[in-house]
Write a protein that holds these residues in place. Sequence first.
Motif, mmCIF file in Angstrom:
data_model
loop_
_atom_site.group_PDB
_atom_site.id
_atom_site.type_symbol
_atom_site.label_atom_id
_atom_site.label_comp_id
_atom_site.label_asym_id
_atom_site.label_seq_id
_atom_site.Cartn_x
_atom_site.Cartn_y
_atom_site.Cartn_z
ATOM 1 N N PHE A 59 7.897 90.352 43.887
ATOM 2 C CA PHE A 59 7.443 88.963 43.752
ATOM 3 C C PHE A 59 5.935 88.841 43.949
ATOM 4 O O PHE A 59 5.296 88.021 43.305
ATOM 5 N N SER A 103 14.694 101.297 36.018
ATOM 6 C CA SER A 103 14.882 99.890 36.402
ATOM 7 C C SER A 103 14.538 99.771 37.879
ATOM 8 O O SER A 103 14.403 100.799 38.581
ATOM 9 N N THR A 155 10.082 95.314 35.610
ATOM 10 C CA THR A 155 10.618 94.370 34.628
ATOM 11 C C THR A 155 9.901 93.019 34.732
ATOM 12 O O THR A 155 9.835 92.263 33.759
HETATM 13 O O1 P1T Z 1 16.445 94.241 37.275
HETATM 14 P P1 P1T Z 1 15.819 95.477 37.834
HETATM 15 O O2 P1T Z 1 14.601 95.944 37.113
HETATM 16 O O3 P1T Z 1 16.805 96.588 38.057
HETATM 17 O O4 P1T Z 1 15.239 95.078 39.287
HETATM 18 C C1 P1T Z 1 16.058 94.665 40.336
HETATM 19 C C2 P1T Z 1 15.291 93.772 41.262
HETATM 20 C C3 P1T Z 1 14.741 94.309 42.410
HETATM 21 N N1 P1T Z 1 14.043 93.546 43.278
HETATM 22 C C4 P1T Z 1 13.848 92.231 43.065
HETATM 23 C C5 P1T Z 1 13.080 91.416 44.060
HETATM 24 C C6 P1T Z 1 14.366 91.630 41.919
HETATM 25 O O5 P1T Z 1 14.150 90.318 41.725
HETATM 26 C C7 P1T Z 1 15.109 92.416 40.980
HETATM 27 C C8 P1T Z 1 15.703 91.824 39.754
HETATM 28 N N2 P1T Z 1 15.815 90.434 39.798
HETATM 29 C C9 P1T Z 1 16.304 89.637 38.792
HETATM 30 C C10 P1T Z 1 16.773 90.113 37.626
HETATM 31 C C11 P1T Z 1 16.294 88.184 39.061
HETATM 32 O O6 P1T Z 1 16.409 87.366 38.141
HETATM 33 O O7 P1T Z 1 16.111 87.824 40.237
#
Ligand code: P1T
Length: 383
Positions: free
Chosen positions: A181, A81, A202
């Motif tokens: 982003f 993740s 993700t």
């Molecule tokens: O959810 P995960 O794959 O563990 O990633 C965390 C993460 C890291 N960095 C950024 C900029 C993120 O936006 C996220 C996860 N963000 C969301 C789930 C959200 O809805 O903003």
Amino acid sequence: MTEDQFETIAIHAGQQPDPATGAVVVPIYATSTYVQEAPGVHKGYEYSRTDNPTRTALQIQLAALEGVGETDDGGCVATSSGLAATAMIGYLLKPGDHIVLPDDAYGGTFRLIAQVLTKHGIEWSASDLTTEGGIRAAVRATTKLIWVETPTNPLLRIIDIALAANVAHEAGAWLVVDNTFATPYLQLPLSLGADMVLHSSTKYLGGHSDTVGGAIVTNDAELHERLRFLQNATGPIPGPFDAYLVLRGVKTLALRMDRHNQNAEVIARFLDDDPRVANVWYPGLPGDPGHEMARRQMTGFGGMISFTPSGGLEAANTIATRTRLFFLAESLGGVESLIELPAGMTHLSVEGTALEVPEDLVRLSVGVEHVDDLLFDLDRALG
Ligand code: P1T
């Protein structure tokens, strides 16, 4: 011979036809272990926590897209993740080390640093990193890491990566850029001096909201070696099916990002001109404080928009539950459009801190549907 371009690298880096069968697509190597000819004599794979061919292909692909080819120093470690990748970077630090955070960042990143890493003696502070003075003032003698999200989540602020890298290096610290982003299609932090790029795959990399994953890419051979060690020693790896989903998603990243950019620019302008909307945050708008910097270090403005409705929290809740195409859900970066209220959903953990976001902030992840349908959906939901 010319150097391959982004779209070509995405489809070919690490993805030669399978030597055993000629399969054009990298297979999902669903195996935990590999037969050895004699103890320690094998084909480069011994156990899937250490290495798995599907994950290897993904790591080569992501490294290449961030500008680190197979013959360059450094590389990529894929994780289970985005937060597993963040935790792995935390393992590089020791008690007493200090992390600089922006005063706008993903709530989960903040939670991991402020509620978990602090238990291991790591210190942190959050500052406005959009100005040189802000970055310089944030650094302490013990600063080991400057953590930058740009654009930030959810206020889409833009931070000068080259400047942050200079300040970090003067202080003997690393600069980490969360490139989730922007993606490497719109921004290449390592080329601007960052030491590590982090991804939640993700999101745009996977692109279809069907897998959770992360990655760290570096062009520093020693850091890569330490991260490879940590990947094996701590074990937060993506399984082969998840690695495959990201590998497949990335093949169309450029196509999708072009459409995300186009759709978001149209929608941001629509919201900006609408009296039912109080404020819009989108670096593609000429009046946005980050616009000039975004033009300099990005090749597009991305698919994320935040806004506050004129009617406050009640209006925000109404809009978020009224859209038909924008699904009310956390996450972002998929082909389908999403809408959410960060204060009550993705950013609950920042309540009452320097990272707090407006309670009536609405965040859009603009998908790749037809833009007219998306405009109609928002127009109707705004009431
Ligand atoms: O959810 P995960 O794959 O563990 O990633 C965390 C993460 C890291 N960095 C950024 C900029 C993120 O936006 C996220 C996860 N963000 C969301 C789930 C959200 O809805 O903003």
